[in-house]
Design a protein around this motif. Structure first.
Motif, PDB file in Angstrom:
ATOM      1  N   SER A  90     -29.004  -2.214 -16.358  1.00 57.99           N
ATOM      2  CA  SER A  90     -27.673  -1.806 -15.920  1.00 57.99           C
ATOM      3  C   SER A  90     -27.001  -2.973 -15.202  1.00 57.99           C
ATOM      4  CB  SER A  90     -27.777  -0.603 -14.981  1.00 57.99           C
ATOM      5  OG  SER A  90     -26.500  -0.295 -14.446  1.00 57.99           O
ATOM      6  N   GLN A  91     -25.731  -3.185 -15.508  1.00 59.09           N
ATOM      7  CA  GLN A  91     -24.980  -4.264 -14.868  1.00 59.09           C
ATOM      8  C   GLN A  91     -24.339  -3.828 -13.560  1.00 59.09           C
ATOM      9  OE1 GLN A  91     -22.865  -5.069 -18.758  1.00 59.09           O
ATOM     10  NE2 GLN A  91     -23.125  -7.171 -18.052  1.00 59.09           N
ATOM     11  N   VAL A  92     -24.401  -2.516 -13.275  1.00 63.17           N
ATOM     12  CA  VAL A  92     -23.840  -2.015 -12.018  1.00 63.17           C
ATOM     13  C   VAL A  92     -24.909  -1.192 -11.296  1.00 63.17           C
ATOM     14  CG1 VAL A  92     -21.485  -1.964 -12.903  1.00 63.17           C
ATOM     15  CG2 VAL A  92     -22.935   0.057 -13.160  1.00 63.17           C
ATOM     16  N   VAL A  93     -24.757  -1.089  -9.986  1.00 61.16           N
ATOM     17  CA  VAL A  93     -25.703  -0.323  -9.171  1.00 61.16           C
ATOM     18  C   VAL A  93     -25.203   1.114  -9.056  1.00 61.16           C
ATOM     19  CG1 VAL A  93     -26.813  -0.109  -6.918  1.00 61.16           C
ATOM     20  CG2 VAL A  93     -26.349  -2.384  -7.886  1.00 61.16           C
ATOM     21  N   VAL A  97     -27.183   9.679 -14.087  1.00 60.33           N
ATOM     22  CA  VAL A  97     -26.846  11.101 -14.151  1.00 60.33           C
ATOM     23  C   VAL A  97     -27.154  11.716 -15.511  1.00 60.33           C
ATOM     24  CG1 VAL A  97     -25.068  10.917 -12.371  1.00 60.33           C
ATOM     25  CG2 VAL A  97     -24.454  10.537 -14.772  1.00 60.33           C
ATOM     26  N   TRP A  98     -27.432  10.846 -16.523  1.00 62.32           N
ATOM     27  CA  TRP A  98     -27.726  11.399 -17.863  1.00 62.32           C
ATOM     28  C   TRP A  98     -28.467  10.361 -18.684  1.00 62.32           C
ATOM     29  CZ3 TRP A  98     -25.972   9.847 -22.801  1.00 62.32           C
ATOM     30  CH2 TRP A  98     -26.292  10.722 -23.846  1.00 62.32           C
ATOM     31  N   VAL A  99     -29.493  10.832 -19.419  1.00 60.65           N
ATOM     32  CA  VAL A  99     -30.242   9.987 -20.351  1.00 60.65           C
ATOM     33  C   VAL A  99     -30.317  10.719 -21.679  1.00 60.65           C
ATOM     34  CG1 VAL A  99     -32.428   8.849 -20.851  1.00 60.65           C
ATOM     35  CG2 VAL A  99     -31.610   8.963 -18.495  1.00 60.65           C
ATOM     36  N   GLU A 113     -23.253   4.067 -29.411  1.00 61.15           N
ATOM     37  CA  GLU A 113     -23.556   5.424 -28.943  1.00 61.15           C
ATOM     38  C   GLU A 113     -24.136   5.350 -27.533  1.00 61.15           C
ATOM     39  OE1 GLU A 113     -27.140   8.518 -29.828  1.00 61.15           O
ATOM     40  OE2 GLU A 113     -26.005   7.851 -31.587  1.00 61.15           O
ATOM     41  N   ALA A 114     -23.508   6.079 -26.592  1.00 56.92           N
ATOM     42  CA  ALA A 114     -23.983   6.057 -25.211  1.00 56.92           C
ATOM     43  C   ALA A 114     -25.340   6.738 -25.121  1.00 56.92           C
ATOM     44  CB  ALA A 114     -22.984   6.774 -24.311  1.00 56.92           C
ATOM     45  N   PHE A 115     -26.268   6.121 -24.378  1.00 60.66           N
ATOM     46  CA  PHE A 115     -27.579   6.746 -24.191  1.00 60.66           C
ATOM     47  C   PHE A 115     -27.998   6.809 -22.730  1.00 60.66           C
ATOM     48  CE2 PHE A 115     -28.159   2.292 -25.338  1.00 60.66           C
ATOM     49  CZ  PHE A 115     -29.043   1.814 -24.383  1.00 60.66           C
ATOM     50  N   ILE A 116     -27.247   6.162 -21.824  1.00 58.19           N
ATOM     51  CA  ILE A 116     -27.481   6.283 -20.381  1.00 58.19           C
ATOM     52  C   ILE A 116     -26.117   6.298 -19.694  1.00 58.19           C
ATOM     53  CG2 ILE A 116     -28.413   5.201 -18.306  1.00 58.19           C
ATOM     54  CD1 ILE A 116     -30.583   3.930 -19.989  1.00 58.19           C
ATOM     55  N   ARG A 192     -11.994  -1.584 -13.922  1.00 57.36           N
ATOM     56  CA  ARG A 192     -12.146  -0.819 -15.165  1.00 57.36           C
ATOM     57  C   ARG A 192     -13.391  -1.251 -15.929  1.00 57.36           C
ATOM     58  NH1 ARG A 192      -5.736  -0.984 -17.024  1.00 57.36           N
ATOM     59  NH2 ARG A 192      -5.074   0.843 -15.776  1.00 57.36           N
ATOM     60  N   LEU A 193     -13.690  -2.550 -15.904  1.00 58.94           N
ATOM     61  CA  LEU A 193     -14.902  -3.038 -16.577  1.00 58.94           C
ATOM     62  C   LEU A 193     -16.149  -2.464 -15.918  1.00 58.94           C
ATOM     63  CD1 LEU A 193     -16.269  -4.907 -18.633  1.00 58.94           C
ATOM     64  CD2 LEU A 193     -16.085  -6.759 -16.966  1.00 58.94           C
ATOM     65  N   GLN A 194     -16.167  -2.457 -14.592  1.00 57.62           N
ATOM     66  CA  GLN A 194     -17.310  -1.892 -13.882  1.00 57.62           C
ATOM     67  C   GLN A 194     -17.463  -0.401 -14.186  1.00 57.62           C
ATOM     68  OE1 GLN A 194     -18.930  -4.602 -13.166  1.00 57.62           O
ATOM     69  NE2 GLN A 194     -19.257  -4.288 -10.966  1.00 57.62           N
ATOM     70  N   LEU A 195     -16.344   0.281 -14.286  1.00 56.56           N
ATOM     71  CA  LEU A 195     -16.405   1.698 -14.649  1.00 56.56           C
ATOM     72  C   LEU A 195     -16.960   1.881 -16.065  1.00 56.56           C
ATOM     73  CD1 LEU A 195     -15.772   4.676 -14.128  1.00 56.56           C
ATOM     74  CD2 LEU A 195     -13.424   4.240 -14.931  1.00 56.56           C
ATOM     75  N   ALA A 196     -16.531   1.037 -16.994  1.00 54.65           N
ATOM     76  CA  ALA A 196     -17.032   1.132 -18.367  1.00 54.65           C
ATOM     77  C   ALA A 196     -18.530   0.866 -18.421  1.00 54.65           C
ATOM     78  CB  ALA A 196     -16.285   0.152 -19.259  1.00 54.65           C
ATOM     79  N   ARG A 197     -19.011   0.029 -17.518  1.00 55.16           N
ATOM     80  CA  ARG A 197     -20.434  -0.305 -17.531  1.00 55.16           C
ATOM     81  C   ARG A 197     -21.320   0.825 -17.014  1.00 55.16           C
ATOM     82  NH1 ARG A 197     -19.964  -6.597 -15.351  1.00 55.16           N
ATOM     83  NH2 ARG A 197     -19.504  -7.524 -17.408  1.00 55.16           N
ATOM     84  N   THR A 198     -20.716   1.870 -16.477  1.00 52.22           N
ATOM     85  CA  THR A 198     -21.532   3.022 -16.079  1.00 52.22           C
ATOM     86  C   THR A 198     -22.025   3.801 -17.292  1.00 52.22           C
ATOM     87  OG1 THR A 198     -19.558   4.436 -15.859  1.00 52.22           O
ATOM     88  CG2 THR A 198     -20.296   3.229 -13.894  1.00 52.22           C
ATOM     89  N   THR A 199     -21.471   3.509 -18.453  1.00 55.16           N
ATOM     90  CA  THR A 199     -21.953   4.076 -19.716  1.00 55.16           C
ATOM     91  C   THR A 199     -22.621   2.951 -20.493  1.00 55.16           C
ATOM     92  OG1 THR A 199     -20.205   5.733 -19.785  1.00 55.16           O
ATOM     93  CG2 THR A 199     -21.325   5.214 -21.857  1.00 55.16           C
ATOM     94  N   ILE A 200     -23.923   3.102 -20.753  1.00 56.76           N
ATOM     95  CA  ILE A 200     -24.694   2.036 -21.413  1.00 56.76           C
ATOM     96  C   ILE A 200     -24.841   2.366 -22.892  1.00 56.76           C
ATOM     97  CG2 ILE A 200     -26.897   0.823 -21.493  1.00 56.76           C
ATOM     98  CD1 ILE A 200     -27.252   1.381 -18.544  1.00 56.76           C
ATOM     99  N   SER A 201     -24.471   1.397 -23.721  1.00 54.60           N
ATOM    100  CA  SER A 201     -24.618   1.505 -25.167  1.00 54.60           C
ATOM    101  C   SER A 201     -24.863   0.112 -25.719  1.00 54.60           C
ATOM    102  CB  SER A 201     -23.368   2.131 -25.802  1.00 54.60           C
ATOM    103  OG  SER A 201     -22.238   1.295 -25.574  1.00 54.60           O
TER     104      SER A 201
END
Length: 394
Positions: A90-93, A97-99, A113-116, A192-201
């Motif tokens: 993960s690029q953010v701390v 909440v979902w896997v 496809e988001a997986f984390i 916005r980039l940091q927010l996008a990084r909360t979804t890992i794909s």
């Protein structure tokens, strides 16, 4: 008066020479038996040859090859390996909440496809704050521009035809306002980039090697969370390759080897593949080079074999328009052959193109009445023989 006894009634004693005679007879019988036991068998070969040939010419088995197109193939075995693996971080701390249920050993993740997912609440707040900063910077810039227009109009009325100075045009305040707006826009883009990084794909299809993350864990870069930064390991199907040893002579015969089409057979199926590269060195122990094959890009990722799978590889080589395919039994010393011409043996050394599972591949030559198969007793140049067609067993 003398009395009769049993000894006198039995007659005289047996002579000693009779025992020696019996022993000599037994020894003689043993010698005769050993002699016949060690004597060589007698085989009447003359009668067989006469029945076979009807003449003094020995019969030889021959094949009558005809030139035909032949495609070389190399059959080797290898192993499915991984050229590259990807560690998921993960690029953010934040808290997970979902896997995805697909993010597990053996699972498949589709491209984009988001997986984390990491809790986005804090990052959404940062985005809203950055948006407010942008609006404030835009308003400040509009004010400075409005003041500059008003000042320019008043100066023009008071000084017709005069050049309006920078102070009146508010060049510096406007530049500072534009800079503040630029910084605010950059901060918004970063939020916005940091927010996008909360979804890992991932931008490509991948298969999961292992997953090391659970909902509720605190994740982030290694400098923030240490060893817990690695959330799992995946690999791209394009990173799967097959490594197989190959003999240098096959590399020479198939040159260039890179780009050759191949078929890979494993327990999970048969796949199209291509040789993508060849090792620059040979193994010290086996003296074999290594070739690497990639699966066809059209192969569905779910069907590909797992790393470590044993594979049988058939590489399609060059095609010769005309070639003879001879049985190995036709080869003599130094890759020469006996050819029957006008009823006599003639020695010939064809140009060898290689040996395969189909036989000995040579360039076409004048085969006369046929190429001799097998061993001919006491064969010599010019020896008269009778050629008979040879049929290989099915």
């Amino acid at each position: 008066m003398p009395q009769d006894t049993a000894d006198s009634a039995s007659g005289p004693d047996r002579p000693r020479w009779l025992g020696y005679a019996q022993l000599a007879a037994i020894l003689a019988a043993i010698v005769v038996a050993l002699y016949f036991a060690r004597a060589p068998d007698r085989v009447e070969r003359g009668a067989t040859a006469a029945a076979t040939t009807g003449s003094d010419k020995p019969a030889v088995r021959v094949v009558r090859p005809s030139p035909k197109a032949y495609t070389f193939t190399a059959r080797v075995t290898g192993t499915v390996t991984l050229e590259r693996k990807t560690r998921v971080v993960s690029q953010v701390v934040g808290r997970v909440v979902w896997v995805s249920p697909d993010f597990t050993n053996g699972g498949t993740i589709r491209a984009n496809e988001a997986f984390i997912r990491i809790d986005p609440a804090e990052f959404e707040i940062r985005v809203r704050a950055a948006e407010m900063s942008v609006r404030a910077a835009e308003a400040s810039l509009q004010i400075q521009k409005a003041l500059a227009r008003e000042g320019a109009e008043k100066f023009a009325q008071a000084n017709p035809g005069a050049e309006i100075p920078e102070r009146v045009r508010r060049v510096s305040p406007i530049a500072r306002a534009e800079a503040r707006l630029g910084r605010s826009q950059a901060a918004l883009a970063l939020a916005r980039l940091q927010l996008a990084r909360t979804t890992i794909s991932l931008p490509y299809d991948s298969r999961v090697v292992r997953s090391d993350v659970e909902v509720g864990e605190l994740v982030g870069p290694a400098e923030k969370v240490g060893r817990a930064s690695v959330l799992g390991v995946v690999y791209r199907p394009g990173g799967l390759q097959v490594r197989a040893p190959v003999e240098p002579k096959d590399l020479k015969r198939f040159a260039p080897m890179v780009g050759r089409a191949a078929r890979i057979a494993t327990w999970s199926g048969t796949f199209d593949a291509e040789v993508v590269r060849v090792s620059s060195v040979v193994a010290a122990r086996t003296r074999l080079a290594s070739m690497f094959l990639n699966f066809a890009e059209t192969t569905p990722p779910d069907t590909l074999p797992a790393p470590g799978t044993f594979a049988e590889i058939t590489v399609t080589g060059p095609t010769r328009d005309k070639a003879f395919v001879l049985p190995e039994a036709a080869a003599r010393d130094r890759d020469s052959v006996w050819v029957v011409r006008k009823g006599a043996l003639t020695s010939l050394t064809p140009k060898s193109l290689g040996r395969t599972a189909d036989g000995w591949i040579v360039e076409p030559f004048d085969a006369g009445e046929g190429v001799v198969v097998g061993v001919v007793a006491k064969a010599r140049e010019g020896m008269q023989v009778t050629a008979r067609a040879f049929r290989s067993p099915e």
